[in-house]
Design a protein around this motif. Structure first.
Motif, short mmCIF file in Angstrom:
data_model
loop_
_atom_site.label_atom_id
_atom_site.label_comp_id
_atom_site.label_asym_id
_atom_site.label_seq_id
_atom_site.Cartn_x
_atom_site.Cartn_y
_atom_site.Cartn_z
N ASP A 1 34.93 70.58 134.19
CA ASP A 1 35.83 69.49 133.89
C ASP A 1 35.21 68.54 132.87
N TYR A 2 36.08 68.01 132.04
CA TYR A 2 35.73 66.99 131.05
C TYR A 2 36.59 65.77 131.34
N PHE A 3 36.08 64.59 130.97
CA PHE A 3 36.70 63.33 131.34
C PHE A 3 36.93 62.46 130.11
N SER A 7 41.25 63.79 133.37
CA SER A 7 40.29 64.89 133.40
C SER A 7 41.02 66.19 133.10
N GLY A 8 40.23 67.16 132.68
CA GLY A 8 40.81 68.46 132.37
C GLY A 8 39.73 69.40 131.88
N PHE A 9 40.14 70.55 131.38
CA PHE A 9 39.17 71.53 130.92
C PHE A 9 39.76 72.39 129.82
N PRO A 10 38.88 72.86 128.91
CA PRO A 10 39.34 73.70 127.81
C PRO A 10 39.66 75.11 128.30
N LEU A 11 40.64 75.73 127.65
CA LEU A 11 41.05 77.10 127.97
C LEU A 11 41.18 77.90 126.68
N GLY A 12 40.81 79.14 126.72
CA GLY A 12 41.02 80.01 125.58
C GLY A 12 39.79 80.11 124.69
N PHE A 58 43.99 72.90 126.23
CA PHE A 58 43.38 71.97 127.17
C PHE A 58 44.30 71.77 128.36
N MET A 59 43.78 72.06 129.56
CA MET A 59 44.52 71.88 130.81
C MET A 59 44.24 70.47 131.32
N LEU A 60 45.24 69.63 131.31
CA LEU A 60 45.12 68.27 131.84
C LEU A 60 45.34 68.35 133.35
N ASN A 61 44.37 67.86 134.12
CA ASN A 61 44.42 67.99 135.58
C ASN A 61 45.46 67.09 136.22
N TRP A 94 36.55 63.91 124.92
CA TRP A 94 36.42 64.54 126.24
C TRP A 94 34.95 64.84 126.48
N THR A 95 34.37 64.28 127.57
CA THR A 95 32.95 64.49 127.87
C THR A 95 32.78 65.00 129.30
N ASN A 96 31.73 65.81 129.50
CA ASN A 96 31.45 66.34 130.84
C ASN A 96 30.62 65.32 131.63
N GLN A 97 30.23 65.68 132.85
CA GLN A 97 29.48 64.76 133.71
C GLN A 97 28.15 64.33 133.10
N GLU A 98 27.58 65.19 132.27
CA GLU A 98 26.30 64.85 131.64
C GLU A 98 26.49 64.02 130.38
N GLY A 99 27.74 63.76 129.98
CA GLY A 99 28.01 62.93 128.81
C GLY A 99 28.14 63.71 127.50
N PHE A 100 28.13 65.05 127.57
CA PHE A 100 28.28 65.85 126.36
C PHE A 100 29.76 66.07 126.05
N SER A 101 30.11 65.89 124.79
CA SER A 101 31.50 66.10 124.36
C SER A 101 31.81 67.59 124.25
N LEU A 102 33.07 67.90 124.09
CA LEU A 102 33.45 69.30 123.85
C LEU A 102 32.76 69.82 122.60
N LYS A 103 32.68 68.99 121.58
CA LYS A 103 32.00 69.41 120.35
C LYS A 103 30.53 69.68 120.62
N ASP A 104 29.88 68.80 121.38
CA ASP A 104 28.47 69.01 121.76
C ASP A 104 28.30 70.32 122.52
N SER A 105 29.32 70.68 123.30
CA SER A 105 29.27 71.88 124.14
C SER A 105 29.67 73.15 123.40
N GLY A 106 29.90 73.04 122.10
CA GLY A 106 30.18 74.23 121.29
C GLY A 106 31.64 74.57 121.10
N TYR A 107 32.55 73.65 121.40
CA TYR A 107 33.97 73.89 121.18
C TYR A 107 34.37 73.38 119.81
#
Length: 182
Positions: A50-52, A61-66, A73-76, A144-157
């Protein structure tokens, strides 16, 4: 759903006035097929992260798909959406918001002064989801950032997803691509 309004959507109704069929532009049909493919590619949802995103008292919150390079992006369920939106907000985002309200998937929460998503909802991109939540244009790969504070871009999206350039920590702790010395 960038091209959602290339034309108008028409509805066929039964004798009681209930909608039975929709006639829509081919661009919308193509978008729907793309969303279906995203769902097919993302069968194992239990391994998702999940990203926030929070802005002006609205939390989602939600998460990337595909595909990593162009994720949906699936919005929770339970995510909040701003009541107001900027005049500059793209019309397709406003149209999706209005459709969700009409279908009672997005309902007003008077205690929190926002809309609340009553079921999870898949959008075509993290930016579309972030813009819907904030009520103004946002770059979803950055916000959108995860619990550790990394963005989707930081995470390789994103368009450069999977780019294997090395990274280094900045003073703020977020990874940043090294500049090439050419």
């Amino acid at each position: 759903m960038n091209d959602i309004l290339d034309g108008k959507v028409y509805f066929l109704t039964d004798s009681k006035g209930a909608r039975t069929h929709a006639v829509l532009p081919i661009s919308v049909y193509d978008e729907l097929l793309g969303l279906r493919q995203l769902l097919d590619e993302s069968k194992n949802l239990s391994r998702r992260e999940d990203y926030f995103f929070s802005v002006k008292g609205v939390n989602a919150s939600g998460f990337p798909l595909g595909k990593r390079t162009s994720p949906g992006f699936m919005l929770n369920k339970g995510s909040m959406v701003s009541i107001r939106h900027a005049p500059s907000l793209r019309k397709p985002v406003i149209d999706v918001k209005n459709d969700l309200i009409m279908r009672k998937i997005l309902v007003i929460n008077t205690k929190l002064n926002c809309y609340e998503l009553k079921e999870s909802y898949l959008l075509t991109s993290p930016s579309f989801a972030a813009s819907l939540v904030a009520g103004n244009t946002r770059n979803g790969l950055d916000v959108w950032t995860n619990q550790e504070g990394f963005s989707l871009k930081d995470s390789g999206y994103g368009p450069k997803g999977g780019d294997s350039n090395s990274s280094e920590e900045t003073a703020g702790g977020a990874p940043q691509k090294e500049k090439s010395s050419s």
